[in-house]
Design an enzyme around this catalytic site. Structure first.
Site, PDB file in Angstrom:
ATOM      1  N   GLY A   1      -4.622  -4.266  -3.910  1.00 38.97           N
ATOM      2  CA  GLY A   1      -5.474  -3.498  -3.887  1.00 38.97           C
ATOM      3  C   GLY A   1      -4.799  -2.202  -4.478  1.00 38.97           C
ATOM      4  CG  HIS A   2      -1.947  -2.224  -7.029  1.00 39.03           C
ATOM      5  ND1 HIS A   2      -1.220  -2.999  -8.005  1.00 39.03           N
ATOM      6  CD2 HIS A   2      -1.552  -2.650  -5.999  1.00 39.03           C
ATOM      7  CE1 HIS A   2      -0.407  -3.876  -7.321  1.00 39.03           C
ATOM      8  NE2 HIS A   2      -0.750  -3.545  -5.761  1.00 39.03           N
TER       9      HIS A   2
ATOM     10  CE  LYS B   1       2.189  -2.507  -4.188  1.00 39.44           C
ATOM     11  NZ  LYS B   1       1.906  -1.985  -2.926  1.00 39.44           N
TER      12      LYS B   1
ATOM     13  CD  GLN C   1       0.608  -8.872  -2.566  1.00 38.42           C
ATOM     14  OE1 GLN C   1       1.360  -9.717  -3.368  1.00 38.42           O
ATOM     15  NE2 GLN C   1      -0.832  -8.533  -2.802  1.00 38.42           N
TER      16      GLN C   1
ATOM     17  CG  ASP D   1      -1.834  -1.258   1.103  1.00 34.90           C
ATOM     18  OD1 ASP D   1      -2.268  -1.672  -0.009  1.00 34.90           O
ATOM     19  OD2 ASP D   1      -1.966  -1.776   2.335  1.00 34.90           O
TER      20      ASP D   1
HETATM   21  P1  GDP Z   1      -0.695   0.197  -3.473  1.00 39.76           P
HETATM   22  O1  GDP Z   1      -1.408  -0.978  -3.075  1.00 39.76           O
HETATM   23  O2  GDP Z   1       0.589   0.234  -3.348  1.00 39.76           O
HETATM   24  O3  GDP Z   1      -1.187   0.463  -5.023  1.00 39.76           O
HETATM   25  O4  GDP Z   1      -1.537   1.391  -2.648  1.00 39.76           O
HETATM   26  P2  GDP Z   1      -3.191   1.324  -2.409  1.00 39.76           P
HETATM   27  O5  GDP Z   1      -3.723   2.016  -3.712  1.00 39.76           O
HETATM   28  O6  GDP Z   1      -3.520   0.327  -1.752  1.00 39.76           O
HETATM   29  O7  GDP Z   1      -3.007   2.807  -1.321  1.00 39.76           O
HETATM   30  C1  GDP Z   1      -2.338   3.947  -1.543  1.00 39.76           C
HETATM   31  C2  GDP Z   1      -3.578   4.984  -0.981  1.00 39.76           C
HETATM   32  O8  GDP Z   1      -2.897   6.276  -1.213  1.00 39.76           O
HETATM   33  C3  GDP Z   1      -4.566   5.055  -2.247  1.00 39.76           C
HETATM   34  O9  GDP Z   1      -5.554   5.390  -1.800  1.00 39.76           O
HETATM   35  C4  GDP Z   1      -3.848   6.475  -3.139  1.00 39.76           C
HETATM   36  O10 GDP Z   1      -4.981   6.861  -4.021  1.00 39.76           O
HETATM   37  C5  GDP Z   1      -3.398   7.246  -2.204  1.00 39.76           C
HETATM   38  N1  GDP Z   1      -2.241   7.975  -2.587  1.00 39.76           N
HETATM   39  C6  GDP Z   1      -1.355   7.597  -3.305  1.00 39.76           C
HETATM   40  N2  GDP Z   1      -0.439   8.460  -3.347  1.00 39.76           N
HETATM   41  C7  GDP Z   1      -0.803   9.526  -2.655  1.00 39.76           C
HETATM   42  C8  GDP Z   1       0.004  10.639  -2.177  1.00 39.76           C
HETATM   43  O11 GDP Z   1       1.051  11.058  -2.525  1.00 39.76           O
HETATM   44  N3  GDP Z   1      -0.839  11.449  -1.377  1.00 39.76           N
HETATM   45  C9  GDP Z   1      -1.929  11.114  -0.806  1.00 39.76           C
HETATM   46  N4  GDP Z   1      -2.713  11.799   0.040  1.00 39.76           N
HETATM   47  N5  GDP Z   1      -2.479   9.807  -1.113  1.00 39.76           N
HETATM   48  C10 GDP Z   1      -2.004   9.160  -1.965  1.00 39.76           C
HETATM   49  P1  IMO Z   2      -1.019  -4.065  -2.168  1.00 42.30           P
HETATM   50  O1  IMO Z   2      -0.596  -4.976  -3.509  1.00 42.30           O
HETATM   51  C1  IMO Z   2      -0.784  -4.776   2.213  1.00 42.30           C
HETATM   52  C2  IMO Z   2      -1.118  -8.826   3.822  1.00 42.30           C
HETATM   53  C3  IMO Z   2      -2.361  -9.203   4.498  1.00 42.30           C
HETATM   54  C4  IMO Z   2      -1.763 -10.085   5.529  1.00 42.30           C
HETATM   55  C5  IMO Z   2      -0.588 -10.854   4.629  1.00 42.30           C
HETATM   56  C6  IMO Z   2      -0.909 -12.175   3.864  1.00 42.30           C
HETATM   57  O2  IMO Z   2      -2.357  -3.600  -2.364  1.00 42.30           O
HETATM   58  O3  IMO Z   2       0.025  -3.463  -1.612  1.00 42.30           O
HETATM   59  P2  IMO Z   2      -2.666 -12.694   2.020  1.00 42.30           P
HETATM   60  O4  IMO Z   2      -4.046 -12.627   1.765  1.00 42.30           O
HETATM   61  O5  IMO Z   2      -1.566 -12.361   0.911  1.00 42.30           O
HETATM   62  O6  IMO Z   2      -2.275 -14.199   2.330  1.00 42.30           O
HETATM   63  O7  IMO Z   2      -2.242 -11.871   3.269  1.00 42.30           O
HETATM   64  O8  IMO Z   2      -0.259  -9.941   3.374  1.00 42.30           O
HETATM   65  N1  IMO Z   2      -1.379  -8.102   2.462  1.00 42.30           N
HETATM   66  C7  IMO Z   2      -1.401  -7.021   1.977  1.00 42.30           C
HETATM   67  N2  IMO Z   2      -0.917  -5.928   2.693  1.00 42.30           N
HETATM   68  N3  IMO Z   2      -0.966  -4.396   0.789  1.00 42.30           N
HETATM   69  C8  IMO Z   2      -1.332  -5.614  -0.089  1.00 42.30           C
HETATM   70  O9  IMO Z   2      -1.399  -5.573  -1.269  1.00 42.30           O
HETATM   71  C9  IMO Z   2      -1.294  -6.730   0.630  1.00 42.30           C
HETATM   72  N4  IMO Z   2      -1.527  -8.101   0.177  1.00 42.30           N
HETATM   73  C10 IMO Z   2      -1.421  -8.881   1.128  1.00 42.30           C
HETATM   74  O10 IMO Z   2      -2.786  -8.123   5.026  1.00 42.30           O
HETATM   75  O11 IMO Z   2      -0.988  -9.323   6.601  1.00 42.30           O
HETATM   76 MG    MG Z   3      -3.006  -1.638  -1.784  1.00 45.82          MG
END
Ligand code: GDP
Ligand code: IMO
Ligand code: MG
Length: 423
Positions: free
Chosen positions: A40-41, A16, A222, A13
Protein backbone atom coordinates in the site's frame (compact mmCIF):
# COMPACT_ATOMS: atom_id res chain seq x y z
CA UNK A 1 22.02 7.18 -16.95
CA UNK A 2 20.77 6.07 -13.54
CA UNK A 3 19.29 2.64 -12.95
CA UNK A 4 18.41 3.00 -9.27
CA UNK A 5 16.83 0.56 -6.87
CA UNK A 6 14.59 1.99 -4.16
CA UNK A 7 14.09 -0.26 -1.14
CA UNK A 8 12.15 -0.18 2.10
CA UNK A 9 14.80 -0.50 4.81
CA UNK A 10 12.73 -1.62 7.79
CA UNK A 11 9.44 -3.57 8.00
CA UNK A 12 7.61 -1.73 5.22
CA UNK A 13 5.51 1.45 5.16
CA UNK A 14 8.58 3.68 5.30
CA UNK A 15 7.04 6.15 2.83
CA UNK A 16 8.30 4.51 -0.39
CA UNK A 17 5.26 5.72 -2.38
CA UNK A 18 5.88 9.35 -1.50
CA UNK A 19 9.59 9.20 -2.35
CA UNK A 20 9.04 7.24 -5.61
CA UNK A 21 6.56 9.92 -6.66
CA UNK A 22 9.05 12.63 -5.79
CA UNK A 23 12.02 10.98 -7.54
CA UNK A 24 10.09 9.82 -10.59
CA UNK A 25 10.31 13.39 -11.81
CA UNK A 26 13.89 12.52 -12.79
CA UNK A 27 13.35 9.00 -14.18
CA UNK A 28 11.78 7.92 -17.47
CA UNK A 29 10.67 4.47 -16.32
CA UNK A 30 9.54 3.18 -12.91
CA UNK A 31 9.33 -0.62 -12.44
CA UNK A 32 7.96 -2.71 -9.55
CA UNK A 33 9.97 -5.89 -9.00
CA UNK A 34 8.30 -8.04 -6.29
CA UNK A 35 5.32 -8.50 -4.00
CA UNK A 36 1.77 -7.87 -5.05
CA UNK A 37 -1.35 -6.12 -3.84
CA UNK A 38 -0.11 -6.63 -0.25
CA UNK A 39 1.69 -3.29 -0.77
CA UNK A 40 0.00 0.00 0.00
CA UNK A 41 1.98 2.97 -1.29
CA UNK A 42 0.52 6.36 -0.43
CA UNK A 43 1.11 9.52 -2.42
CA UNK A 44 -0.42 12.86 -1.47
CA UNK A 45 -0.50 15.55 -4.10
CA UNK A 46 -2.28 18.76 -3.16
CA UNK A 47 -5.48 17.69 -1.44
CA UNK A 48 -5.61 14.35 -3.27
CA UNK A 49 -4.49 11.08 -1.77
CA UNK A 50 -3.67 8.04 -3.91
CA UNK A 51 -2.99 4.56 -2.51
CA UNK A 52 -1.31 2.25 -5.03
CA UNK A 53 -1.06 -1.48 -4.49
CA UNK A 54 0.32 -2.93 -7.74
CA UNK A 55 1.01 -0.14 -10.19
CA UNK A 56 4.26 1.78 -9.54
CA UNK A 57 3.81 5.17 -7.87
CA UNK A 58 5.49 6.76 -10.93
CA UNK A 59 2.12 6.47 -12.74
CA UNK A 60 1.10 9.81 -11.19
CA UNK A 61 3.68 11.63 -13.38
CA UNK A 62 2.29 11.69 -16.89
CA UNK A 63 5.63 11.36 -18.69
CA UNK A 64 6.71 8.27 -16.79
CA UNK A 65 6.34 4.74 -18.18
CA UNK A 66 5.45 2.14 -15.55
CA UNK A 67 6.37 -1.52 -15.60
CA UNK A 68 5.34 -4.49 -13.47
CA UNK A 69 8.15 -7.03 -13.49
CA UNK A 70 8.14 -10.82 -13.46
CA UNK A 71 8.89 -10.88 -9.71
CA UNK A 72 5.46 -9.41 -8.93
CA UNK A 73 2.40 -11.61 -8.34
CA UNK A 74 -0.62 -10.06 -10.02
CA UNK A 75 -4.19 -10.23 -8.83
CA UNK A 76 -6.20 -9.32 -11.96
CA UNK A 77 -9.09 -8.02 -9.87
CA UNK A 78 -6.80 -5.67 -7.91
CA UNK A 79 -5.04 -4.61 -11.12
CA UNK A 80 -8.23 -3.78 -13.02
CA UNK A 81 -9.64 -1.96 -9.97
CA UNK A 82 -6.50 0.13 -9.75
CA UNK A 83 -6.56 0.95 -13.46
CA UNK A 84 -10.18 2.09 -13.25
CA UNK A 85 -9.47 4.08 -10.06
CA UNK A 86 -6.64 5.92 -11.87
CA UNK A 87 -8.68 6.50 -15.01
CA UNK A 88 -11.47 7.85 -12.79
CA UNK A 89 -8.91 10.41 -11.58
CA UNK A 90 -8.07 11.30 -15.21
CA UNK A 91 -4.75 9.49 -15.03
CA UNK A 92 -4.43 7.45 -18.18
CA UNK A 93 -2.44 4.20 -18.11
CA UNK A 94 -2.83 3.59 -21.85
CA UNK A 95 0.59 3.03 -23.48
CA UNK A 96 2.18 3.87 -20.11
CA UNK A 97 1.77 0.57 -18.28
CA UNK A 98 3.50 -2.68 -19.18
CA UNK A 99 3.25 -6.03 -17.44
CA UNK A 100 5.79 -8.81 -17.70
CA UNK A 101 4.60 -11.89 -19.52
CA UNK A 102 6.42 -13.91 -16.87
CA UNK A 103 4.65 -12.52 -13.80
CA UNK A 104 2.49 -15.03 -11.94
CA UNK A 105 -1.24 -14.62 -11.40
CA UNK A 106 -2.97 -14.65 -8.05
CA UNK A 107 -5.90 -17.04 -8.28
CA UNK A 108 -9.02 -17.13 -6.05
CA UNK A 109 -7.66 -20.26 -4.32
CA UNK A 110 -4.50 -18.36 -3.29
CA UNK A 111 -6.57 -15.82 -1.38
CA UNK A 112 -8.73 -18.56 0.11
CA UNK A 113 -5.71 -20.64 1.23
CA UNK A 114 -4.08 -17.50 2.67
CA UNK A 115 -7.13 -16.83 4.83
CA UNK A 116 -7.47 -20.50 5.86
CA UNK A 117 -3.83 -20.73 6.96
CA UNK A 118 -4.18 -17.47 8.89
CA UNK A 119 -7.09 -18.87 10.85
CA UNK A 120 -4.83 -21.53 12.37
CA UNK A 121 -2.51 -21.11 15.34
CA UNK A 122 0.69 -20.23 13.46
CA UNK A 123 -0.55 -16.89 12.25
CA UNK A 124 1.81 -14.52 10.39
CA UNK A 125 -0.65 -11.64 10.25
CA UNK A 126 -0.63 -11.53 6.44
CA UNK A 127 -2.52 -9.00 4.38
CA UNK A 128 -4.78 -11.82 3.09
CA UNK A 129 -3.97 -11.02 -0.53
CA UNK A 130 -2.93 -14.57 -1.46
CA UNK A 131 0.76 -13.69 -1.68
CA UNK A 132 2.31 -16.70 0.11
CA UNK A 133 0.17 -19.37 -1.65
CA UNK A 134 0.87 -17.79 -5.06
CA UNK A 135 4.65 -17.84 -4.53
CA UNK A 136 4.33 -21.43 -3.24
CA UNK A 137 2.79 -22.46 -6.59
CA UNK A 138 5.41 -20.45 -8.50
CA UNK A 139 8.29 -22.31 -6.83
CA UNK A 140 6.43 -25.63 -7.01
CA UNK A 141 6.24 -24.96 -10.80
CA UNK A 142 2.46 -25.11 -10.82
CA UNK A 143 1.81 -21.41 -11.18
CA UNK A 144 -0.32 -19.72 -13.80
CA UNK A 145 1.48 -16.90 -15.55
CA UNK A 146 0.41 -13.78 -17.42
CA UNK A 147 1.74 -15.59 -20.51
CA UNK A 148 -0.91 -18.26 -20.11
CA UNK A 149 -3.62 -15.64 -20.70
CA UNK A 150 -2.42 -15.51 -24.30
CA UNK A 151 -3.24 -19.20 -24.85
CA UNK A 152 -6.83 -19.89 -23.70
CA UNK A 153 -6.51 -23.68 -24.02
CA UNK A 154 -3.35 -23.74 -21.89
CA UNK A 155 -4.95 -21.40 -19.37
CA UNK A 156 -8.01 -23.64 -19.10
CA UNK A 157 -5.94 -26.83 -18.71
CA UNK A 158 -3.72 -25.32 -16.04
CA UNK A 159 -6.64 -23.91 -14.07
CA UNK A 160 -8.39 -27.31 -14.20
CA UNK A 161 -5.26 -29.15 -13.01
CA UNK A 162 -4.68 -26.70 -10.19
CA UNK A 163 -8.27 -26.65 -9.03
CA UNK A 164 -8.56 -30.45 -9.03
CA UNK A 165 -5.66 -30.52 -6.60
CA UNK A 166 -6.81 -27.55 -4.51
CA UNK A 167 -10.32 -28.99 -4.22
CA UNK A 168 -8.91 -32.21 -2.76
CA UNK A 169 -7.06 -30.14 -0.20
CA UNK A 170 -10.06 -27.94 0.54
CA UNK A 171 -12.44 -30.87 0.91
CA UNK A 172 -10.31 -33.40 2.75
CA UNK A 173 -7.95 -31.32 4.84
CA UNK A 174 -9.75 -28.04 5.46
CA UNK A 175 -13.34 -29.34 5.20
CA UNK A 176 -14.16 -26.35 3.04
CA UNK A 177 -16.56 -25.99 0.15
CA UNK A 178 -15.00 -26.86 -3.25
CA UNK A 179 -14.31 -24.26 -5.92
CA UNK A 180 -16.31 -23.93 -9.11
CA UNK A 181 -13.72 -24.49 -11.83
CA UNK A 182 -15.88 -23.32 -14.76
CA UNK A 183 -16.69 -20.03 -13.10
CA UNK A 184 -12.99 -19.36 -12.43
CA UNK A 185 -11.99 -20.24 -16.01
CA UNK A 186 -14.67 -17.88 -17.31
CA UNK A 187 -13.51 -14.99 -15.16
CA UNK A 188 -9.82 -15.44 -16.14
CA UNK A 189 -10.75 -15.58 -19.83
CA UNK A 190 -12.54 -12.27 -19.28
CA UNK A 191 -9.46 -10.77 -17.59
CA UNK A 192 -7.44 -11.84 -20.61
CA UNK A 193 -9.45 -9.56 -22.89
CA UNK A 194 -8.74 -6.62 -20.57
CA UNK A 195 -5.10 -7.31 -19.72
CA UNK A 196 -3.63 -8.40 -23.09
CA UNK A 197 -2.88 -4.83 -24.17
CA UNK A 198 -0.41 -4.35 -21.28
CA UNK A 199 1.63 -7.55 -21.73
CA UNK A 200 5.26 -7.02 -22.70
CA UNK A 201 8.61 -8.76 -22.94
CA UNK A 202 9.86 -6.71 -19.99
CA UNK A 203 13.55 -7.84 -19.82
CA UNK A 204 14.04 -6.92 -23.51
CA UNK A 205 12.18 -3.63 -23.07
CA UNK A 206 14.15 -2.57 -19.98
CA UNK A 207 17.55 -3.64 -21.33
CA UNK A 208 16.88 -1.82 -24.60
CA UNK A 209 15.89 1.27 -22.59
CA UNK A 210 19.21 1.07 -20.71
CA UNK A 211 21.07 0.81 -24.06
CA UNK A 212 19.28 3.96 -25.19
CA UNK A 213 20.45 5.78 -22.08
CA UNK A 214 17.06 5.95 -20.36
CA UNK A 215 16.87 6.23 -16.58
CA UNK A 216 15.00 3.62 -14.57
CA UNK A 217 13.81 3.57 -10.97
CA UNK A 218 13.13 0.10 -9.57
CA UNK A 219 10.45 0.34 -6.89
CA UNK A 220 10.55 -2.18 -4.08
CA UNK A 221 7.52 -3.04 -1.97
CA UNK A 222 7.53 -4.15 1.70
CA UNK A 223 10.91 -3.83 3.44
CA UNK A 224 14.23 -5.61 3.93
CA UNK A 225 13.21 -7.16 7.25
CA UNK A 226 10.22 -8.76 5.48
CA UNK A 227 12.50 -10.44 2.90
CA UNK A 228 11.96 -14.22 2.83
CA UNK A 229 15.72 -14.84 3.20
CA UNK A 230 17.09 -11.79 5.01
CA UNK A 231 14.07 -10.87 7.11
CA UNK A 232 12.67 -12.05 10.42
CA UNK A 233 11.55 -15.46 9.13
CA UNK A 234 8.89 -16.86 9.40
CA UNK A 235 7.29 -13.44 10.01
CA UNK A 236 8.09 -12.18 6.53
CA UNK A 237 6.49 -11.89 3.14
CA UNK A 238 7.22 -14.50 0.44
CA UNK A 239 9.38 -12.43 -1.91
CA UNK A 240 12.66 -10.49 -2.03
CA UNK A 241 12.12 -6.81 -1.23
CA UNK A 242 15.90 -6.40 -0.82
CA UNK A 243 17.85 -4.83 -3.68
CA UNK A 244 18.93 -8.19 -5.13
CA UNK A 245 15.27 -8.87 -5.91
CA UNK A 246 15.31 -5.95 -8.36
CA UNK A 247 17.48 -7.95 -10.79
CA UNK A 248 15.64 -11.26 -10.59
CA UNK A 249 12.30 -9.45 -10.53
CA UNK A 250 12.83 -7.48 -13.75
CA UNK A 251 15.60 -9.04 -15.85
CA UNK A 252 18.02 -6.15 -15.38
CA UNK A 253 21.50 -7.59 -14.69
CA UNK A 254 23.36 -6.53 -11.49
CA UNK A 255 26.12 -4.70 -13.39
CA UNK A 256 23.54 -2.29 -14.84
CA UNK A 257 22.34 -1.09 -11.41
CA UNK A 258 23.95 2.27 -10.64
CA UNK A 259 22.78 2.92 -7.06
CA UNK A 260 20.54 1.85 -4.21
CA UNK A 261 18.30 4.30 -2.35
CA UNK A 262 17.04 3.23 1.06
CA UNK A 263 13.82 4.61 2.48
CA UNK A 264 14.11 4.84 6.26
CA UNK A 265 11.43 6.00 8.69
CA UNK A 266 12.64 8.20 11.59
CA UNK A 267 11.18 5.60 14.00
CA UNK A 268 10.10 1.96 13.49
CA UNK A 269 6.77 0.33 12.64
CA UNK A 270 5.62 -3.16 11.85
CA UNK A 271 2.26 -4.67 10.81
CA UNK A 272 1.36 -8.27 11.61
CA UNK A 273 3.08 -10.72 13.94
CA UNK A 274 6.76 -11.21 14.73
CA UNK A 275 9.50 -9.93 17.04
CA UNK A 276 10.06 -6.17 17.26
CA UNK A 277 12.74 -5.28 19.84
CA UNK A 278 12.12 -1.50 20.05
CA UNK A 279 8.32 -1.80 20.10
CA UNK A 280 6.58 0.56 22.53
CA UNK A 281 3.51 -1.05 24.08
CA UNK A 282 2.75 2.02 26.18
CA UNK A 283 1.39 5.56 25.78
CA UNK A 284 4.53 6.62 23.86
CA UNK A 285 3.82 3.96 21.22
CA UNK A 286 0.22 5.12 21.01
CA UNK A 287 1.40 8.71 20.62
CA UNK A 288 3.67 7.70 17.71
CA UNK A 289 0.76 5.85 16.08
CA UNK A 290 -1.62 8.78 16.49
CA UNK A 291 0.77 11.50 15.29
CA UNK A 292 2.22 9.35 12.51
CA UNK A 293 -1.25 8.12 11.50
CA UNK A 294 0.16 4.60 11.57
CA UNK A 295 -2.69 2.55 10.15
CA UNK A 296 -2.15 0.11 7.25
CA UNK A 297 -2.71 1.53 3.77
CA UNK A 298 -3.89 -1.90 2.55
CA UNK A 299 -5.71 -3.46 5.50
CA UNK A 300 -6.33 -0.46 7.81
CA UNK A 301 -4.74 -2.39 10.70
CA UNK A 302 -3.05 -0.30 13.44
CA UNK A 303 0.72 -0.48 12.93
CA UNK A 304 2.91 -1.46 15.87
CA UNK A 305 5.23 1.46 16.69
CA UNK A 306 8.63 1.82 18.37
CA UNK A 307 11.86 3.81 18.55
CA UNK A 308 14.35 4.07 15.71
CA UNK A 309 16.52 0.97 15.51
CA UNK A 310 19.97 1.85 14.17
CA UNK A 311 21.22 -1.72 14.61
CA UNK A 312 18.45 -2.95 12.30
CA UNK A 313 19.03 -0.20 9.71
CA UNK A 314 22.80 -0.90 9.72
CA UNK A 315 22.02 -4.53 8.85
CA UNK A 316 19.57 -3.42 6.18
CA UNK A 317 22.09 -0.98 4.68
CA UNK A 318 24.62 -3.83 4.46
CA UNK A 319 22.24 -6.35 2.86
CA UNK A 320 20.87 -3.84 0.35
CA UNK A 321 24.09 -1.93 -0.37
CA UNK A 322 22.33 1.35 0.39
CA UNK A 323 24.20 4.33 -1.09
CA UNK A 324 21.86 7.10 0.05
CA UNK A 325 18.86 7.40 2.32
CA UNK A 326 15.58 9.27 2.19
CA UNK A 327 14.59 9.75 5.83
CA UNK A 328 10.83 10.06 6.25
CA UNK A 329 8.37 11.14 8.94
CA UNK A 330 10.92 13.17 10.90
CA UNK A 331 8.09 15.62 11.71
CA UNK A 332 6.33 12.90 13.74
CA UNK A 333 9.05 13.08 16.42
CA UNK A 334 8.55 16.82 17.01
CA UNK A 335 6.27 16.37 20.00
CA UNK A 336 8.53 14.17 22.12
CA UNK A 337 10.52 15.56 25.10
CA UNK A 338 13.11 12.81 24.77
CA UNK A 339 13.83 10.41 21.95
CA UNK A 340 15.48 7.00 22.14
CA UNK A 341 17.75 5.53 19.48
CA UNK A 342 18.55 1.82 19.64
CA UNK A 343 22.26 1.31 18.98
CA UNK A 344 22.54 -2.43 19.61
CA UNK A 345 21.02 -5.49 21.25
CA UNK A 346 22.00 -7.31 24.42
CA UNK A 347 21.46 -11.05 24.39
CA UNK A 348 22.25 -13.20 27.45
CA UNK A 349 24.08 -10.20 28.96
CA UNK A 350 26.34 -9.71 25.93
CA UNK A 351 26.20 -7.15 23.13
CA UNK A 352 25.47 -8.85 19.79
CA UNK A 353 27.93 -8.15 16.98
CA UNK A 354 25.54 -8.85 14.12
CA UNK A 355 21.79 -8.53 13.65
CA UNK A 356 19.93 -11.72 14.67
CA UNK A 357 17.13 -12.55 12.24
CA UNK A 358 16.18 -15.78 14.00
CA UNK A 359 13.00 -15.73 16.07
CA UNK A 360 14.61 -17.27 19.16
CA UNK A 361 17.19 -14.53 19.67
CA UNK A 362 15.31 -11.58 18.21
CA UNK A 363 12.32 -12.15 20.46
CA UNK A 364 14.44 -12.09 23.61
CA UNK A 365 17.08 -9.40 22.96
CA UNK A 366 17.19 -6.23 25.06
CA UNK A 367 17.64 -3.06 23.02
CA UNK A 368 20.41 -0.69 24.15
CA UNK A 369 19.34 2.95 23.88
CA UNK A 370 21.00 6.31 23.50
CA UNK A 371 18.59 8.99 24.77
CA UNK A 372 18.63 12.42 23.15
CA UNK A 373 16.57 15.55 23.83
CA UNK A 374 13.65 16.23 21.50
CA UNK A 375 13.28 19.54 19.64
CA UNK A 376 9.72 20.37 20.70
CA UNK A 377 9.11 22.41 17.59
CA UNK A 378 6.98 21.84 14.50
CA UNK A 379 9.34 21.15 11.57
CA UNK A 380 6.71 20.30 8.96
CA UNK A 381 7.22 23.60 7.15
CA UNK A 382 11.04 23.42 7.07
CA UNK A 383 12.29 23.76 3.51
CA UNK A 384 15.97 22.98 3.95
CA UNK A 385 18.44 21.31 6.25
CA UNK A 386 19.50 24.70 7.63
CA UNK A 387 15.89 25.38 8.72
CA UNK A 388 15.97 22.39 11.10
CA UNK A 389 16.48 22.97 14.85
CA UNK A 390 19.92 22.08 16.24
CA UNK A 391 18.50 19.15 18.27
CA UNK A 392 17.00 17.69 15.06
CA UNK A 393 20.37 17.94 13.32
CA UNK A 394 21.96 16.14 16.25
CA UNK A 395 19.35 13.37 16.02
CA UNK A 396 20.16 13.02 12.32
CA UNK A 397 23.91 12.91 13.00
CA UNK A 398 23.52 10.14 15.57
CA UNK A 399 21.25 7.97 13.46
CA UNK A 400 23.47 8.41 10.39
CA UNK A 401 26.56 7.45 12.34
CA UNK A 402 25.01 4.54 14.24
CA UNK A 403 23.26 3.14 11.16
CA UNK A 404 26.19 3.80 8.79
CA UNK A 405 23.99 5.64 6.31
CA UNK A 406 24.18 8.86 4.35
CA UNK A 407 20.93 10.86 4.51
CA UNK A 408 20.40 12.81 1.29
CA UNK A 409 16.64 13.44 1.38
CA UNK A 410 14.52 14.48 4.37
CA UNK A 411 10.73 14.24 4.47
CA UNK A 412 8.80 16.32 7.02
CA UNK A 413 5.21 15.64 5.96
CA UNK A 414 3.12 13.52 3.57
CA UNK A 415 2.96 16.10 0.76
CA UNK A 416 5.31 16.28 -2.22
CA UNK A 417 6.48 19.73 -1.16
CA UNK A 418 7.37 18.65 2.37
CA UNK A 419 10.69 17.22 1.28
CA UNK A 420 14.19 18.61 0.77
CA UNK A 421 17.57 17.40 -0.38
CA UNK A 422 20.57 17.55 1.96
CA UNK A 423 23.56 18.86 0.06
P1 GDP B 1 4.94 2.82 1.80
O1 GDP B 1 4.22 1.53 1.85
O2 GDP B 1 6.39 2.69 2.13
O3 GDP B 1 4.72 3.56 0.50
O4 GDP B 1 4.33 3.73 2.95
P2 GDP B 1 2.76 3.91 3.29
O5 GDP B 1 2.14 4.75 2.25
O6 GDP B 1 2.14 2.60 3.59
O7 GDP B 1 2.85 4.66 4.67
C1 GDP B 1 3.50 5.89 4.81
C2 GDP B 1 2.49 6.91 5.35
O8 GDP B 1 3.17 8.05 5.83
C3 GDP B 1 1.55 7.44 4.28
O9 GDP B 1 0.31 7.73 4.87
C4 GDP B 1 2.23 8.72 3.79
O10 GDP B 1 1.30 9.68 3.28
C5 GDP B 1 2.83 9.21 5.08
N1 GDP B 1 4.09 9.96 4.96
C6 GDP B 1 5.10 9.79 4.08
N2 GDP B 1 6.13 10.61 4.39
C7 GDP B 1 5.74 11.32 5.47
C8 GDP B 1 6.39 12.30 6.29
O11 GDP B 1 7.53 12.69 6.07
N3 GDP B 1 5.68 12.78 7.35
C9 GDP B 1 4.41 12.37 7.65
N4 GDP B 1 3.81 12.90 8.70
N5 GDP B 1 3.78 11.44 6.90
C10 GDP B 1 4.45 10.92 5.85
P1 IMO C 1 4.35 -1.85 1.77
O1 IMO C 1 4.86 -2.05 0.36
C1 IMO C 1 4.06 -3.51 5.79
C2 IMO C 1 3.53 -7.83 6.10
C3 IMO C 1 2.20 -8.35 6.62
C4 IMO C 1 2.65 -9.63 7.31
C5 IMO C 1 3.75 -10.14 6.39
C6 IMO C 1 3.30 -11.20 5.40
O2 IMO C 1 3.13 -1.02 1.84
O3 IMO C 1 5.46 -1.39 2.65
P2 IMO C 1 1.85 -11.09 3.16
O4 IMO C 1 0.45 -10.61 2.92
O5 IMO C 1 2.87 -10.36 2.37
O6 IMO C 1 1.97 -12.57 3.04
O7 IMO C 1 2.11 -10.76 4.71
O8 IMO C 1 4.23 -9.00 5.67
N1 IMO C 1 3.43 -6.93 4.94
C7 IMO C 1 3.63 -5.61 5.01
N2 IMO C 1 3.89 -4.81 6.07
N3 IMO C 1 4.02 -2.99 4.55
C8 IMO C 1 3.79 -3.77 3.48
O9 IMO C 1 3.88 -3.33 2.21
C9 IMO C 1 3.54 -5.14 3.68
N4 IMO C 1 3.26 -6.18 2.87
C10 IMO C 1 3.22 -7.26 3.64
O10 IMO C 1 1.60 -7.43 7.52
O11 IMO C 1 3.24 -9.32 8.54
MG1 MG D 1 2.57 0.68 2.81
Amino acid sequence: MAVSVLVGSQWGDEGKGKIVDLLSNSYEIVARYQGGANAGHTVEIGDKKYILHLIPSGILRENVICVIGNGVVIDPIALLDEISFLEGQNISVKDRLFISQNAHLIMPYHKLLDSISESGKNKIGTTGRGIGPCYIDKYARKGIKINDLLHPEVLERKIRENITEKNLLLKNIYHHEELDVDEIIKSYLEFDAKIDQYIKDVPSYLNQAIKEGKSILLEGAQGALLDVDFGTYPFVTSSHPTSGGACTGTGIPPNKITDVIGIVKAYTTRVGEGPFPTELLDATGEKLRAIGNEFGATTGRPRRCGWYDAFLVRYSAMINGIDSVALTKLDVLSQFEEINICTGYEYNGKLLKSFPTDYERLSSVKPVYKTVPGWNKDISDCESYTDLPQATKEYLNIISEESEIKITIISVGPKRAQTFFVS
